[in-house]
Design an enzyme around this catalytic site. Structure first.
Site, PDB file in Angstrom:
ATOM      1  N   ASP A  18      -1.468  -1.177   6.073  1.00 25.58           N
ATOM      2  CA  ASP A  18      -1.608  -0.349   7.442  1.00 25.58           C
ATOM      3  C   ASP A  18      -3.726  -0.846   7.098  1.00 25.58           C
ATOM      4  O   ASP A  18      -3.445  -0.156   8.262  1.00 25.58           O
ATOM      5  CB  ASP A  18      -1.444   0.841   7.295  1.00 25.58           C
TER       6      ASP A  18
ATOM      7  N   ASP B  25       0.967  -1.093  -0.058  1.00 26.06           N
ATOM      8  CA  ASP B  25       0.197  -0.057  -0.070  1.00 26.06           C
ATOM      9  C   ASP B  25       1.057   0.900   0.024  1.00 26.06           C
ATOM     10  O   ASP B  25       1.626   1.371   0.427  1.00 26.06           O
ATOM     11  CB  ASP B  25      -0.839   0.080   1.133  1.00 26.06           C
TER      12      ASP B  25
ATOM     13  N   ASP C  17       0.113   5.376   1.211  1.00 23.78           N
ATOM     14  CA  ASP C  17      -0.433   6.387   2.439  1.00 23.78           C
ATOM     15  C   ASP C  17      -0.555   4.838   3.664  1.00 23.78           C
ATOM     16  O   ASP C  17      -1.271   4.442   3.494  1.00 23.78           O
ATOM     17  CB  ASP C  17      -1.573   6.652   1.959  1.00 23.78           C
TER      18      ASP C  17
END
Length: 235
Positions: free
Chosen positions: A180, A22, A24
Site C-alpha cells: 500500500d 506488505d 501493515d
C-alpha cells in the site's frame, strides 16, 4: 471455520504461485494498535488523545513517522529519541486492537487452495512481525517472513523481495508483491516482480498511487478473490 473453495475448471485463471505481502495497511489493519500506542505516550506527557483519522495515514511510513504525527512540535532528534519507547509500548498493544482487513483470510485461503504459497515482506522490525503470526493463526501458513531489520537492506531496496522469493523456491517474476506504499511498489519494480497497489491501505493525502508504476490497482481485498484480477505472469 473452513472457507468453502470454488471448484477450478480447466482453463480458468490461477492465482500466482507465490504472493508476497506488505503487512501493515495491506494484510493487517494495525492502525488501532498504533493509535493505542501513540495515545499511551501522549497521556504520559499530558497530551490529549489523537484520533485514528489523524494517525492512520502515517502507519505505513513506520514508527518515526507515527511518533512525528503524535508529537509534531518536537524537533527530529527529539522525535527519534522517542522511537524505542514507541516500539516498547506497541509490543504491549500488539494484536490487541487491529485485525486483518475484510476478505484477507478468504483471499489467503484461495491462494493456498490453488496450490500457491505466500509470505510477508515488511519494514516492521522482524521480532514484532513474528510475534503477530501466532496471534493471527498464520505461523504455519506464512512461507517466509522478512522484517525491516532481517537483511542489510529494506524496502524500497529489492533485496528483501528477492530473498523472500528465493526462500519460496521461486523466481521473482513468478511472484507478485502486494503493498500500500510507494516503497512497496518501487521495491517490486526493482526486483523485477509484478505488483498490486493495495488502495485500501494507509496513505497521506498528497500520495498519488497512480504515479507509483504498479501493475494492478485494487480498491478492496475482496477483488483479489478473483484470480483474473491479479497481474498476468509470464509463462
Amino acid at each position: 471455520m473452513t472457507i468453502a473453495q470454488p471448484q477450478r475448471q480447466p482453463g480458468m485463471p490461477r492465482f500466482p504461485r507465490g504472493v508476497l505481502f506488505d503487512l501493515d495497511g495491506t494484510l493487517l489493519d494495525s492502525a488501532p494498535d498504533m493509535l493505542a500506542t501513540a495515545n499511551a505516550m501522549r497521556a504520559e506527557r499530558g497530551e490529549a488523545a489523537m484520533t485514528l483519522a489523524q494517525l492512520r495515514p502515517h502507519v505505513s511510513r513506520g514508527s518515526r513517522a507515527m511518533v512525528g504525527a503524535a508529537f509534531p512540535a518536537l524537533q527530529a532528534q527529539a522525535r527519534d529519541a522517542l522511537v524505542p519507547a514507541f516500539l516498547a509500548i506497541y509490543e504491549r498493544e500488539l494484536g490487541r486492537h487491529g485485525t486483518p482487513f475484510a476478505d484477507i483470510e478468504a483471499m489467503l485461503a484461495r491462494i493456498e487452495a490453488d496450490g500457491g504459497r505466500w509470505g510477508i515482506v515488511t519494514n516492521k522490525p522482524e521480532y514484532l512481525a513474528r510475534q503477530l503470526l501466532p496471534l493471527l493463526g498464520w505461523e504455519q501458513r506464512c512461507g517466509v517472513l522478512i522484517g525491516g531489520d532481517t537483511l542489510p537492506e529494506r524496502k524500497p531496496h529489492p533485496m528483501p523481495l528477492l530473498h523472500a522469493a528465493d526462500a519460496l523456491g521461486l523466481a521473482p517474476e513468478a511472484c507478485v508483491y502486494v503493498g500500500d506504499d510507494r516503497s512497496d511498489i518501487e521495491a517490486a519494480r526493482a526486483a523485477g516482480m509484478p505488483s498490486v497497489v493495495a488502495l485500501w491501505g494507509y496513505r497521506l493525502p498528497e500520495d498519488s498511487p497512480r504515479e507509483w508504476g504498479g501493475d494492478v490497482m485494487v480498491e478492496t481485498p475482496g477483488e483479489l478473490l478473483d484470480p483474473a484480477r491479479w497481474p498476468a505472469l509470464a509463462g
